[in-house]
Each structure stands twice: as C-alpha cells, then as structure tokens.
Design an enzyme around this catalytic site. Structure first.
Site, short mmCIF file in Angstrom:
data_model
loop_
_atom_site.label_atom_id
_atom_site.label_comp_id
_atom_site.label_asym_id
_atom_site.label_seq_id
_atom_site.Cartn_x
_atom_site.Cartn_y
_atom_site.Cartn_z
N ASP A 64 0.91 -1.15 0.00
CA ASP A 64 0.00 0.00 0.00
C ASP A 64 0.94 1.19 0.00
O ASP A 64 1.59 1.48 1.01
CB ASP A 64 -0.87 -0.01 1.26
N HIS A 65 1.04 1.88 -1.12
CA HIS A 65 2.13 2.85 -1.25
C HIS A 65 2.03 4.00 -0.25
O HIS A 65 3.01 4.65 0.05
CB HIS A 65 2.28 3.35 -2.69
N LYS A 96 5.10 6.55 2.31
CA LYS A 96 5.29 8.01 2.29
C LYS A 96 6.00 8.43 3.57
O LYS A 96 5.65 7.98 4.66
CB LYS A 96 3.93 8.72 2.16
N HIS A 136 -5.75 2.91 1.57
CA HIS A 136 -4.96 4.02 2.10
C HIS A 136 -5.57 4.68 3.34
O HIS A 136 -4.89 4.93 4.33
CB HIS A 136 -4.79 5.11 1.04
C1 BG6 Z 1 -3.90 4.84 -5.86
C2 BG6 Z 1 -5.30 4.94 -6.38
O1 BG6 Z 1 -3.76 3.72 -5.02
O2 BG6 Z 1 -3.59 6.02 -5.12
C3 BG6 Z 1 -5.45 6.17 -7.26
O3 BG6 Z 1 -5.59 3.77 -7.14
C4 BG6 Z 1 -5.03 7.40 -6.51
O4 BG6 Z 1 -6.79 6.32 -7.71
C5 BG6 Z 1 -3.65 7.21 -5.89
O5 BG6 Z 1 -5.00 8.48 -7.42
C6 BG6 Z 1 -3.30 8.36 -4.96
O6 BG6 Z 1 -1.97 8.22 -4.56
P1 BG6 Z 1 -1.07 9.51 -4.34
O7 BG6 Z 1 0.22 8.98 -3.87
O8 BG6 Z 1 -1.01 10.22 -5.66
O9 BG6 Z 1 -1.81 10.31 -3.30
#
Ligand code: BG6
Length: 514
Positions: free
Chosen positions: A204-205, A209, A267
């Site tokens: 989960d990226h 952060k 997220h």
């Molecule tokens: C992704 C979603 O996981 O996260 C996207 O699938 C979203 O829809 C994105 O735009 C948002 O990530 P960040 O890092 O740009 O806030």
C-alpha cells in the site's frame, strides 16, 4: 572541532533521503505487467532511484514479464523514456545506461505453464551469469484479475520456494487486494498455498510516504504527544485524501472500483490504523502489524442504519481544475453515461476501545476536489473553562500534512497585541522541506527497498486486508442493493457534496477547508 561544533554535527539530520548503509543483496526482480502504466510510471523510476543512490546491489537484474510482444532493446528504450518522463536523476558516469543494461524482457501468457518453465530457466541462467545467489523478487503489477493465474503458475513452476536455504524468494502484490472480503480471502488462500506468509509483501504505497512513517515517530518517538492522544483530550479526528485529478485513463479499473474500494479500504484505513493504534513493543513487522489490526477490529461495524446516516458518496459533474473547464465523471472516456460509481466518500467511524470511545473519526476522499491534499487533523477539546471573552472552542489542533506540503503544524491561541485580552489562533509549523531540505524518498522506492531487505513492517498482512474489507463490504452491498443515487452531486473543483458537510455539521463540527 569544539564540543559545540561536534554536537551540532552529531545532531544534524541526515538529509540524503536515499541513503543506505549498504547496498541490498543481489537479486532478480521479475516484474509482471512490466509494460503497464504502474510499472512504467512508478516502479521503474523507483528502482532506478535505488540503483542511482547505490541502495540496490550493482548486480541486480530485472526481467519485465508481459503479454505485449517486445524484445530487450525495445523494453530498454521504453523504460528509458519512462525514466525521462519521471525526471529521473542523471549523473555523468552513465548510471542510467548501466541500469538499463540490467533490464531484460520476457513475453509470455500469465497462464501458460510453458512460459513459466522458460522463465525458471532464464532465472537460473541469470543466477549463474550475475551471481544473484538465487534471490528472487516477483512483483505483481498486472490488473488484479490476473494475480491468481500468476501465483498458480509460479507455484507449478517451482518458483515460489527459495532456491536454496541461503537464498530468498519474495512476492509483492499491488492493491487492490481483492474486491471484497470473499475475494481477498480466496486470494490469501491461494497465495498461502504457494508461498509462506513471510514471503508475501502486500503493498500500500501510502505506507511508504515519509510523512506517514513520521506519524509513528511523532507519536511514539516523543514523550509529549502520546499522553494527550486519547478520548480525554481529543474531540475528533479528520482524515482527508483529496485529489484534484479526475479518473484520468483508468476508467476501466475505476468503474468497477470506486472511491470506497480504491482509497478507503486501503490508504485511508491504513492511516486510521496508524493514528489510532497503541504503541508497538518494538518497531518490527510483527509488533506494528499486531497493533494495527487491533484498530480495524475495534472499528464499530456499520449497521444498515449507520450506513445511510454516516456514509456519504458522491460523483463529480463538470467543473474546473486549476481554472480550466473539465468534464464530469460520466463524460470521461470509458465511463458509462449513467454510471453509479462513486468518486467521493465521506464517512464517520467509531473506534470502540478504551482509548477512543466516543471520539468520531471523519474520513473523506475524492477525485476532482478543490485541491489535492492528504492530511490528518487531530482536533483537541477546548479548555474546560472559558476565562477569556470570545474564546473559540476550536483553538487546538495538530495537522499532519502528508502531501503536498509535508509537515506538521500545531495550532493554539495566543494573545493578540493590544490592550484587550483577545485570543488569536496561531500555528507552530514544522516543514519537512525547510528542515531537511531536498526531496523525500518516493514511497515506492522505500517499500521496494524494504522488501528486498526483508522488512515487512510497512506492508499489509493477510488478516488486516481481510479486516478492512469486512468493514467496507456491508456498505458496498447496501449501495449495490439500493436504487441509483442522485449523481452527479458535486461539481469538479469543489469541496465535495453538501451531504458530506452535513455529516460533520450535524454533530457540531466541520471539515477543515481544502
Ligand atoms: C492509488 C489509487 O492507489 O492512489 C489512485 O488507485 C489514486 O486512484 C492514488 O490516485 C493516490 O496516490 P497519491 O500517492 O497520488 O496520493
């Protein structure tokens, strides 16, 4: 050097965000879906950043696996373009050229046993040629419906087990991890019939952060905040993940996902867990993840009544982004003209435990909102007795800015200059950029680096993915069974639907403006 100088040097924060004490172990990275958008836009630049900063072993090899027919040269050219688009750093020692030379391409079908047999051969050859020690990382960056096929073929080709007792094999799986609790469970079962949980890294990226990780340091590395971090002092919590972008070219995925699946289940609930969790005994994968799951298990499940009362969905109509006109969601290419997909969700959660009993958590996320901003607001209760005239009840809050202006601010009341005791709200700000300078490490670089080093602390565990689905499933089912909502209900470039404001206002609170 004087003592004072020495201590200054010792305390100076390390500002090289990519600093790694030693490069990681050599390994082969197999990237499934290598010609896709995610791989090209995020994953290759992240890997290159690690290589550029000597975090990645010089002997790594990357094999891009996709159905698209391409040879190595074409893949390298495409990847070079991706790096340029991502404004990847360049040095005059041909570091980019060397990185690209380590890339190879493999055309294959995801359910073709023969392709995986050949892949195994290729990996063995790479092990010998580059002495990779048999270490392998499989990165699943394909559309999610293909995951099961890949996992099965990896198992059948004997690629899931470590090659020897000295080598490791790991697998990273992109979100969305399932589309409801049943499919997440089925995916977990399949995965764990082939891999051991310790080999699985559900990514989960948001957890990579810098400021999200800092939330743990802020809470558990300091003595002064944690004593206030509970129902006795906190009135409520707001978690916002707002985007100004629309659905872009992802309609095919987004139409079957929507904001609840795309952002809240992953997220936003991750952020909720980090805000609400108890202190882990140590900062390791087991302790941190044990504490996080307890939060998800303590969130009050949504009853039918609560869904309609405390969850608001929205969809954007035409409006503006940065002063330019933009179309509504239903007019985006690939979106059905009567689409019921939500591009916005606001909801109220209650965490039923001693620390949080009675403290509402307001969550919101949406596309095409006024601003792209992710933040966590901790709003404190007012002073128990008002001594000063005109005193606001909302003076004290901590805002953790996740993006774009990473930092933390604390607001409180101060006496405005003059003969009268007038209180003025002021803030004390910590800004990442001003303090540490430079740029933060990209979330994907952090997470891939952690995985290669075998640290799963910032990855999701099977039980917590399923617990997050258990929470949102009843909402998704209720929406599906109800008649179509009156969409669109907020113009692009606004703060979201009116009903989201009402959710907080009806309880005497309000969202922090975007
Ligand atoms: C992704 C979603 O996981 O996260 C996207 O699938 C979203 O829809 C994105 O735009 C948002 O990530 P960040 O890092 O740009 O806030």
């Amino acid at each position: 050097m004087s003592d004072a100088q020495a201590s200054e040097t010792a305390e100076k924060p390390k500002t090289d965000a990519y600093y790694c004490e030693v490069p990681s172990q050599p390994c082969a990275i197999v990237m499934f879906g290598a010609s896709g958008d995610l791989a090209q836009r995020k994953l290759l630049p992240a890997l290159y950043d690690l290589a550029f900063h000597a975090c990645l072993a010089p002997r790594f090899r990357l094999v891009g696996f996709s159905r698209t027919k391409m040879d190595d040269a074409e893949f390298r050219r495409k990847s070079a373009e991706a790096l340029s688009k991502a404004k990847a750093p360049e040095a005059n020692d041909n570091r980019r050229g060397e990185f690209l030379e380590h890339l190879q391409y493999f055309t294959g079908d995801y359910d073709d046993p023969e392709a995986f047999r050949r892949l195994a051969e290729r990996l063995n050859a790479l092990d010998n040629e580059a002495q990779l020690g048999g270490n392998r990382l499989f990165y699943l960056a394909t559309p999610p419906e293909i995951y099961l096929k890949i996992i099965e073929q990896l198992g059948k080709a004997g690629l899931a087990r470590p090659k020897s007792d000295k080598s490791w094999t790991r697998v990273i799986i992109e979100k969305p991890f399932g589309r409801d609790q049943d499919s997440a469970r089925a995916l977990n079962e399949k995965l764990l019939s082939v891999f051991d949980e310790s080999q699985v890294y559900r990514i989960d990226h948001y957890l990579g952060k810098e400021t999200v990780q800092n939330l743990l340091v802020f809470r558990f590395g300091n003595g002064i905040f944690e004593p206030l971090w509970n129902r006795n002092y906190i009135d409520h919590v707001q978690i916002t993940a707002a985007e100004s972008l629309g659905v872009e070219r992802r309609a095919a995925f987004y139409e079957s996902a929507g904001a609840m699946r795309d952002m809240i289940q992953s997220h936003v609930l991750q952020l909720t867990s980090l805000v609400a969790m108890e202190s882990p005994a140590t900062f390791d994968a087991t302790s941190v993840r044990n504490e996080k799951i307890k939060v998800l298990q303590s969130i009050r499940p949504f009853t039918a009544d609560a869904i309609w009362k405390y969850v608001v969905r929205g969809q954007y109509s035409a409006g503006q982004e940065d002063g330019k006109p933009v179309v509504g969601y239903r007019q985006e290419p690939g979106v059905k003209p009567d689409s019921p997909t939500e591009t916005f969700v606001a909801m109220k959660l209650l965490v039923d435990n001693w620390r949080w009993s009675g403290v509402p958590f307001y969550l919101r996320t949406g596309k095409r909102l006024k601003k792209g901003i992710s933040e966590i607001v901790i709003r404190f209760k007012p002073a128990p007795h008002k001594v000063f005239r005109g005193e606001s009840t909302e003076l004290n809050s901590i805002v953790l800015n996740i993006q774009p202006d990473e930092g933390i601010s604390l607001s409180f009341g101060a006496k405005a200059p003059g003969g009268q005791m007038h209180i003025s709200p002021v803030t004390m700000d910590f800004q990442y950029r001003a303090t540490f300078g430079g740029v933060s490490r990209e979330a994907y670089s952090t997470l891939i680096n952690d995985c290669i080093r075998g640290d799963a602390t910032l990855f999701d565990r099977a039980d917590s993915v399923e617990a997050a689905w258990a929470l949102v499933d009843p909402i998704l089912k209720a929406w599906q069974g109800a008649s179509a909502p009156p969409f669109p209900n907020y113009p692009a470039g606004s703060e979201g639907p009116r009903a989201a404001d009402d959710l907080a206002v009806s309880e005497g609170r309000h969202w922090r403006p975007l």
